[in-house]
Design a protein around this motif. Structure first.
Motif, PDB file in Angstrom:
ATOM      1  N   ALA A 272     -25.304 122.835  84.225  1.00 56.36           N
ATOM      2  CA  ALA A 272     -24.673 121.545  84.501  1.00 56.36           C
ATOM      3  C   ALA A 272     -24.692 121.204  85.979  1.00 56.36           C
ATOM      4  O   ALA A 272     -24.297 120.101  86.368  1.00 56.36           O
ATOM      5  CB  ALA A 272     -23.235 121.544  83.993  1.00 56.36           C
ATOM      6  N   LEU A 273     -25.127 122.145  86.815  1.00 54.42           N
ATOM      7  CA  LEU A 273     -25.202 121.900  88.248  1.00 54.42           C
ATOM      8  C   LEU A 273     -26.482 121.138  88.588  1.00 54.42           C
ATOM      9  O   LEU A 273     -27.454 121.129  87.828  1.00 54.42           O
ATOM     10  CB  LEU A 273     -25.185 123.226  89.008  1.00 54.42           C
ATOM     11  CG  LEU A 273     -23.984 124.143  88.775  1.00 54.42           C
ATOM     12  CD1 LEU A 273     -24.143 125.422  89.588  1.00 54.42           C
ATOM     13  CD2 LEU A 273     -22.688 123.440  89.120  1.00 54.42           C
ATOM     14  N   TRP A 274     -26.477 120.515  89.761  1.00 53.06           N
ATOM     15  CA  TRP A 274     -27.691 119.892  90.282  1.00 53.06           C
ATOM     16  C   TRP A 274     -28.506 120.965  90.986  1.00 53.06           C
ATOM     17  O   TRP A 274     -28.009 121.674  91.862  1.00 53.06           O
ATOM     18  CB  TRP A 274     -27.338 118.778  91.254  1.00 53.06           C
ATOM     19  CG  TRP A 274     -28.543 118.039  91.767  1.00 53.06           C
ATOM     20  CD1 TRP A 274     -29.072 116.883  91.266  1.00 53.06           C
ATOM     21  CD2 TRP A 274     -29.387 118.418  92.867  1.00 53.06           C
ATOM     22  NE1 TRP A 274     -30.186 116.519  91.985  1.00 53.06           N
ATOM     23  CE2 TRP A 274     -30.408 117.452  92.980  1.00 53.06           C
ATOM     24  CE3 TRP A 274     -29.375 119.478  93.767  1.00 53.06           C
ATOM     25  CZ2 TRP A 274     -31.401 117.504  93.944  1.00 53.06           C
ATOM     26  CZ3 TRP A 274     -30.381 119.553  94.735  1.00 53.06           C
ATOM     27  CH2 TRP A 274     -31.372 118.571  94.822  1.00 53.06           C
ATOM     28  N   LEU A 284     -27.429 115.254  86.803  1.00 48.39           N
ATOM     29  CA  LEU A 284     -26.520 114.237  87.325  1.00 48.39           C
ATOM     30  C   LEU A 284     -25.583 113.807  86.208  1.00 48.39           C
ATOM     31  O   LEU A 284     -25.934 113.856  85.027  1.00 48.39           O
ATOM     32  CB  LEU A 284     -27.301 113.032  87.861  1.00 48.39           C
ATOM     33  CG  LEU A 284     -28.171 113.291  89.099  1.00 48.39           C
ATOM     34  CD1 LEU A 284     -29.017 112.068  89.424  1.00 48.39           C
ATOM     35  CD2 LEU A 284     -27.311 113.678  90.299  1.00 48.39           C
ATOM     36  N   HIS A 285     -24.398 113.377  86.591  1.00 48.59           N
ATOM     37  CA  HIS A 285     -23.367 113.016  85.618  1.00 48.59           C
ATOM     38  C   HIS A 285     -22.876 111.602  85.882  1.00 48.59           C
ATOM     39  O   HIS A 285     -22.899 111.114  87.019  1.00 48.59           O
ATOM     40  CB  HIS A 285     -22.200 114.009  85.711  1.00 48.59           C
ATOM     41  CG  HIS A 285     -22.609 115.437  85.502  1.00 48.59           C
ATOM     42  ND1 HIS A 285     -22.669 116.028  84.270  1.00 48.59           N
ATOM     43  CD2 HIS A 285     -23.023 116.387  86.398  1.00 48.59           C
ATOM     44  CE1 HIS A 285     -23.077 117.278  84.400  1.00 48.59           C
ATOM     45  NE2 HIS A 285     -23.291 117.520  85.684  1.00 48.59           N
ATOM     46  N   ARG A 300     -23.545 107.522  89.304  1.00 42.37           N
ATOM     47  CA  ARG A 300     -23.856 108.915  88.995  1.00 42.37           C
ATOM     48  C   ARG A 300     -23.410 109.822  90.138  1.00 42.37           C
ATOM     49  O   ARG A 300     -23.395 109.424  91.301  1.00 42.37           O
ATOM     50  CB  ARG A 300     -25.354 109.077  88.749  1.00 42.37           C
ATOM     51  CG  ARG A 300     -25.810 108.437  87.450  1.00 42.37           C
ATOM     52  CD  ARG A 300     -27.275 108.646  87.210  1.00 42.37           C
ATOM     53  NE  ARG A 300     -28.091 108.001  88.223  1.00 42.37           N
ATOM     54  CZ  ARG A 300     -29.420 108.116  88.280  1.00 42.37           C
ATOM     55  NH1 ARG A 300     -30.059 108.867  87.398  1.00 42.37           N
ATOM     56  NH2 ARG A 300     -30.108 107.492  89.213  1.00 42.37           N
ATOM     57  N   ILE A 301     -23.053 111.039  89.779  1.00 41.31           N
ATOM     58  CA  ILE A 301     -22.644 112.052  90.751  1.00 41.31           C
ATOM     59  C   ILE A 301     -23.292 113.372  90.353  1.00 41.31           C
ATOM     60  O   ILE A 301     -23.920 113.490  89.296  1.00 41.31           O
ATOM     61  CB  ILE A 301     -21.114 112.207  90.817  1.00 41.31           C
ATOM     62  CG1 ILE A 301     -20.572 112.653  89.448  1.00 41.31           C
ATOM     63  CG2 ILE A 301     -20.456 110.917  91.265  1.00 41.31           C
ATOM     64  CD1 ILE A 301     -19.094 113.024  89.469  1.00 41.31           C
ATOM     65  N   ALA A 379     -32.264 112.267  94.489  1.00 47.30           N
ATOM     66  CA  ALA A 379     -31.373 113.021  93.603  1.00 47.30           C
ATOM     67  C   ALA A 379     -31.965 113.122  92.207  1.00 47.30           C
ATOM     68  O   ALA A 379     -31.941 114.186  91.584  1.00 47.30           O
ATOM     69  CB  ALA A 379     -30.000 112.344  93.555  1.00 47.30           C
ATOM     70  N   GLU A 380     -32.499 112.037  91.708  1.00 48.66           N
ATOM     71  CA  GLU A 380     -33.095 112.038  90.363  1.00 48.66           C
ATOM     72  C   GLU A 380     -34.227 113.044  90.259  1.00 48.66           C
ATOM     73  O   GLU A 380     -34.417 113.675  89.214  1.00 48.66           O
ATOM     74  CB  GLU A 380     -33.639 110.651  90.033  1.00 48.66           C
ATOM     75  CG  GLU A 380     -32.595 109.582  89.779  1.00 48.66           C
ATOM     76  CD  GLU A 380     -33.240 108.233  89.529  1.00 48.66           C
ATOM     77  OE1 GLU A 380     -34.477 108.118  89.715  1.00 48.66           O
ATOM     78  OE2 GLU A 380     -32.515 107.287  89.153  1.00 48.66           O
ATOM     79  N   ARG A 381     -34.999 113.173  91.326  1.00 50.43           N
ATOM     80  CA  ARG A 381     -36.217 113.983  91.279  1.00 50.43           C
ATOM     81  C   ARG A 381     -35.997 115.418  91.747  1.00 50.43           C
ATOM     82  O   ARG A 381     -36.949 116.187  91.855  1.00 50.43           O
ATOM     83  CB  ARG A 381     -37.302 113.305  92.116  1.00 50.43           C
ATOM     84  CG  ARG A 381     -37.870 112.091  91.405  1.00 50.43           C
ATOM     85  CD  ARG A 381     -38.413 111.043  92.336  1.00 50.43           C
ATOM     86  NE  ARG A 381     -38.935 109.926  91.557  1.00 50.43           N
ATOM     87  CZ  ARG A 381     -38.166 108.993  90.975  1.00 50.43           C
ATOM     88  NH1 ARG A 381     -36.854 109.045  91.104  1.00 50.43           N
ATOM     89  NH2 ARG A 381     -38.706 108.023  90.269  1.00 50.43           N
ATOM     90  N   GLY A 382     -34.769 115.766  92.041  1.00 54.68           N
ATOM     91  CA  GLY A 382     -34.487 117.142  92.425  1.00 54.68           C
ATOM     92  C   GLY A 382     -34.977 117.501  93.805  1.00 54.68           C
ATOM     93  O   GLY A 382     -35.435 118.624  94.033  1.00 54.68           O
TER      94      GLY A 382
END
Length: 765
Positions: A272-274, A284-285, A300-301, A379-382
């Motif tokens: 569940a972590l980034w 992301l949550h 999102r966070i 963030a989306e792409r890691g």
């Protein structure tokens, strides 16, 4: 997220721009009514085709020395209560009027200004932004700086809070930013403001705990509901250990407003972590906050834990408890003329970088801070983000007013990072310590309040989840030490050291490295020639406009194409008159050379045979058509070195390492949380490109681990594949290939040239 980003729907504003007479236009009411040109906002002057057509390229290149007027017109169909004007990053010295009344003065192109206007009546309104020229906005001349910048000739830029990019004379393709570079909106003040949003993850004996902390402000208390991934979460007041209802925990503060502080801790699995995409899933949550039924936050966070390992004075990033080899790029503007941020183009660039196995983007201190587009798409792409403070090479003033403005700037910029999990490093600027160090100043004269006191304090307060670094480079007995802290490593590169130097220098962490002049791919060359953006082959030599696009340092007789050519000649192993080669052949060899140098250097750095914990390539993209140092060209198309890096930097990779007399070693690397196994096939090719040695074996690599194979032993014994012992009069082998058919990562390949393509009879392509 910050309180300044919340609010109702913005009002549409139509913007126009006009050059103003020298020293004139101080009163917008007296501005001429004719000569206005439609303008793109956000963006600099060149973002507007009509402006480019009206004034021409030379005028926009000299825009710092002219006053400009921006006029925004709007019509309200109904009253706008508690109106707020938001102006983000106005470059650079600006006065702002609304309907003839001065509402803002700004001298900082990195600030996000929010102006409370009160109630606005229905009907037409006009926002006037006058951007003064540098010539009519003097800066202090004393006290004199302790050193001068080697990058920029204009010493006034030391005082001006504005991007240096566009003002660096040796970097082609960039125009100075003039205009509103970020948001320019008019909106209602929200009923409930989000002052602070913090997310973090901490390890515990039974797994991970994700923490969410919110700070709200309102004129009156409201019933608050917090939804995380669609589920209401119980909240507790930060000042109480027992849960209580949110409506009862509002406190009336000294500012006359009601404040609510909520926290929520939740046990989560590591999944569940980034994570950086190379080491896991960038989870992301969805967070939504409702106050009395009204949505006040919807975004999102993410949750992560980023730390630095600094044993023995070295530097490494640890993400969620895992040592993460960082492979990154220095971010370059995707629109260096108009200073816009097109989400489609930024996403395409980031996709190309992530696909090549890169996992970090460094935003340097020469441009502007990461904006909302880059933050969200990274963030989306890691992709981790290393953010420099916008300081570079100059001696930061010790003036209290200047430092206060820098603090306000950082509060704006760091507030925008709240809730995002991928801000890995906050750094006090680009070469802020290197410049005085290389000029021989003693340590006591290199101490700067800005980077040694102010930035660390704000990092602890506003970005506690990021690693702080005083500057890039820094660390060790002196800031430019290669085997301590973070360094700008150009031993392989501008300093023309042999490739072995990348291994023997014991590089700790290269926050900038591997800059070369790299021609675009032939397909791009064809399209650029057809459009007139590139000359024909006969006009691409030294002294041409095309060659001038190759970056170079001030005062040097060489550029980064010369660096590439040095390694090309070195690889050939014999005298090679490159000027006698056809242009297309020379460019092909240059592409191959840089691909080889970058891939081999990163292979050593990523392997367990060196202590290097990460490296950042200069740069991600070219700024102008030409042989720039970008891994992508000016059109955003990948160049040859990026394809070569893909094989070396993938989460699961095979590294072929030539240890000289000790022979070739294959090291398999696995960054993923699961073991990888499969059949490995090795081949050695003769000079004709035909396989002459072949072997197959089972290879297993543990999760987050390495495994090694002695290549010559696997192929049957000593063969002197790299021609190090030189018992034979000439090399017998042209290349070694490896293919690993895994059960989880698919097919993984590696290839290492043993002789350059200018020596081999044929290539193995």
């Amino acid at each position: 997220m910050s309180a300044l980003a919340a609010g109702g729907h913005p009002v549409e504003i139509r913007w126009q721009v006009r050059r103003l007479d020298e020293g004139g236009g101080l009163d917008p009411v007296a501005w001429p009514r004719d000569g206005w040109v439609d303008a793109v906002v956000p963006g600099s002057l060149a973002a507007s085709p009509a402006v480019v057509e009206a004034y021409g390229e030379p005028a926009l290149a000299d825009a710092d020395h002219v006053a400009w007027g921006l006029r925004g017109t709007l019509t309200l169909d109904e009253p706008l209560p508690d109106a707020r004007l938001v102006l983000d990053r106005v470059a650079t010295h600006a006065d702002v009027d609304l309907d003839g009344t001065r509402v803002l003065r700004s001298d900082n192109a990195f600030r996000r200004h929010v102006v409370d206007l009160g109630d606005l009546a229905p009907g037409p309104h006009e926002i006037a932004v006058r951007i003064a020229s540098f010539d009519e906005t003097p800066v202090p001349r004393k006290p004199r700086p302790r050193w001068r910048s080697a990058l920029l000739p204009d010493p006034s830029l030391r005082w001006r809070r504005t991007p240096l990019l566009g003002r660096i004379p040796t970097w082609e393709g960039v125009l100075p930013p003039v205009g509103v570079l970020g948001e320019a909106t008019l909106r209602c003040r929200p009923r409930v403001e989000v002052l602070s949003l913090r997310t973090h993850a901490e390890p515990g004996p039974d797994g991970w705990t994700a923490r969410l902390a919110l700070h709200l402000r309102a004129a009156d208390p409201h019933d608050v509901v917090v939804l995380l991934d669609g589920h209401a979460v119980p909240s507790a007041s930060e000042s109480e250990s027992e849960p209580e209802s949110e409506s009862e925990s509002w406190d009336l503060a000294d500012d006359g407003a009601w404040h609510l502080r909520l926290t929520h801790d939740q046990a989560v699995a590591a999944t569940a972590l980034w994570w950086p995409h190379t080491h896991g899933v960038p989870a992301l949550h969805h967070l939504r906050v409702e106050a009395s039924g009204e949505t006040v936050l919807d975004r999102r966070i993410g949750f992560s834990c980023v730390r630095a390992r600094r044993e023995d004075g070295r530097f490494a990033l640890v993400v969620n408890g895992v040592d993460a080899f960082a492979r990154g790029v220095v971010w370059a503007a995707t629109d260096p003329r108009g200073w816009t941020s097109d989400p489609v183009e930024v996403a395409r660039d980031l996709d190309a970088l992530a696909a090549a196995g890169l996992n970090l983007v460094r935003v340097p201190g020469t441009g502007t801070y990461a904006d909302a587009v880059l933050r969200e798409l990274a963030a989306e792409r890691g992709l981790l983000v290393w953010q420099d403070v916008m300081l570079a090479t100059f001696d930061p003033p010790e003036d209290q007013a200047w430092l206060a403005e820098l603090e306000a700037e950082l509060r704006d910029q760091l507030g925008a990072w709240q809730g995002w999990p991928h801000l890995a490093v906050l750094c006090g600027g680009t070469e802020t310590e290197q410049q005085p160090t290389l000029m021989g100043l003693p340590a006591e004269r290199r101490r700067m309040t800005a980077i040694h006191d102010l930035v660390p304090r704000l990092a602890r307060e506003l970005a506690p989840g990021a690693v702080h670094v005083t500057s890039s480079p820094s660390g060790g007995p002196r800031p430019v030490s290669i085997e301590h802290g973070v360094s700008h490593y150009f031993g392989v590169g501008a300093y023309l050291r042999p490739l072995e130097d990348a291994r023997t220098a014991r590089v700790s962490f290269a926050s900038e490295a591997l800059a070369f002049g790299i021609p675009p791919e032939p397909s791009t060359m064809t399209s650029l020639e057809a459009s007139g953006a590139a000359p024909g082959p006969e006009d691409r030599g030294r002294g041409s406009a095309w060659r001038r696009a190759a970056p170079h340092d001030r005062g040097t007789s060489w550029d980064f194409v010369d660096v590439t050519d040095h390694y090309l000649r070195d690889w050939a192993g014999r005298a090679l008159d490159l000027d006698d080669l056809p242009t297309e052949q020379r460019e092909d060899l240059q592409r191959r050379t840089v691909a080889r140098v970058m891939a081999e250097t990163f292979a050593w750095w990523r392997s367990s045979l060196t202590p290097t914990a990460g490296a950042v390539v200069l740069a991600h993209r070219d700024l102008a058509p030409g042989p720039g140092w970008g891994l992508l060209d000016v059109t955003g198309t990948p160049k040859a070195p990026l394809a070569a890096l893909t094989a070396v930097l993938a989460p699961v990779a095979l590294l072929l390492l030539d240890r000289g007399l000790d022979g070739l070693l294959l090291e398999a690397v696995n960054d993923t949380p699961l073991p990888v196994r499969g059949a490995l096939r090795l081949q050695a090719l003769d000079l004709e490109g035909d396989p002459v040695l072949d072997a197959e074996l089972e290879l297993v690599v543990p999760a987050r681990g390495h495994a090694q194979v002695e290549v010559e032993e696997a192929l049957g014994g000593f063969r002197d594949l790299g021609w190090a012992w030189r018992f034979a009069p000439a090399p017998a082998y042209s290349a070694v290939r490896a293919r690993w058919d895994t059960d989880g990562a698919g097919e993984v390949r590696a290839e290492r040239w043993l002789v350059p393509p200018v020596v081999a009879h044929t290539t193995t392509d």
